[in-house]
Design a protein around this motif. Structure first.
Motif, PDB file in Angstrom:
ATOM      1  N   ASP A 193       0.837  -1.189   0.000  1.00 17.66           N
ATOM      2  CA  ASP A 193       0.000   0.000   0.000  1.00 17.66           C
ATOM      3  C   ASP A 193       0.879   1.249   0.000  1.00 17.66           C
ATOM      4  OD1 ASP A 193      -0.291   1.013   3.220  1.00 17.66           O
ATOM      5  OD2 ASP A 193       0.360  -1.049   2.844  1.00 17.66           O
ATOM      6  N   THR A 194       0.306   2.343  -0.436  1.00 15.43           N
ATOM      7  CA  THR A 194       1.045   3.588  -0.612  1.00 15.43           C
ATOM      8  C   THR A 194       1.648   4.081   0.692  1.00 15.43           C
ATOM      9  OG1 THR A 194      -0.387   4.177  -2.450  1.00 15.43           O
ATOM     10  CG2 THR A 194       0.853   5.964  -1.450  1.00 15.43           C
ATOM     11  N   SER A 195       0.939   3.928   1.804  1.00 15.37           N
ATOM     12  CA  SER A 195       1.469   4.419   3.081  1.00 15.37           C
ATOM     13  C   SER A 195       2.712   3.644   3.511  1.00 15.37           C
ATOM     14  CB  SER A 195       0.398   4.381   4.171  1.00 15.37           C
ATOM     15  OG  SER A 195      -0.060   3.066   4.380  1.00 15.37           O
ATOM     16  N   THR A 196       2.765   2.346   3.262  1.00 23.51           N
ATOM     17  CA  THR A 196       3.955   1.561   3.597  1.00 23.51           C
ATOM     18  C   THR A 196       5.125   1.974   2.714  1.00 23.51           C
ATOM     19  OG1 THR A 196       2.588  -0.318   4.269  1.00 23.51           O
ATOM     20  CG2 THR A 196       4.903  -0.774   3.771  1.00 23.51           C
ATOM     21  N   ALA A 197       4.873   2.160   1.428  1.00 25.90           N
ATOM     22  CA  ALA A 197       5.929   2.602   0.523  1.00 25.90           C
ATOM     23  C   ALA A 197       6.446   3.979   0.930  1.00 25.90           C
ATOM     24  CB  ALA A 197       5.410   2.636  -0.914  1.00 25.90           C
TER      25      ALA A 197
END
Length: 100
Positions: free
Chosen positions: A66-70
């Protein structure tokens, strides 16, 4: 894959990789030529920060994270890279023997 990435983000990520790669290469070349440890750390720091940008983009688009982890991965590597860059300035200052 995450939501569609705006083309401007892709342009900026590409510029980050090209410019960061150039700065890393130039610093590494200067470090080899001069033998200054500070320049070696500078190259490593820029390399880490640049790699963080690349890794975050790959993780977000290809690894199905997901974008937040990246974003967390990218910011952690950017912070680490800047810490190494800061240390490179300290190491260069200490290694200068009092010369400006």
């Amino acid at each position: 894959m995450s939501a569609t990435v705006p083309p401007l983000v892709i342009v900026f990520k590409t510029l980050t990789l090209v410019i960061g790669g150039f700065v890393t290469y130039t610093a590494a070349r200067a470090a080899r030529k001069t033998g200054w440890a500070g320049l070696t750390y500078l190259a490593i720091g820029f390399g880490i920060a640049t790699f963080g940008s690349l890794l975050a983009g790959v993780a977000d688009q290809s690894l199905l994270l997901d974008t937040s982890t990246a974003l967390v991965v990218e910011n952690a590597l950017t912070t680490t890279g800047f810490a190494v860059i800061g240390y490179s300035l300290y190491a260069t200052q200490r290694g200068a023997g009092g010369d400006p």
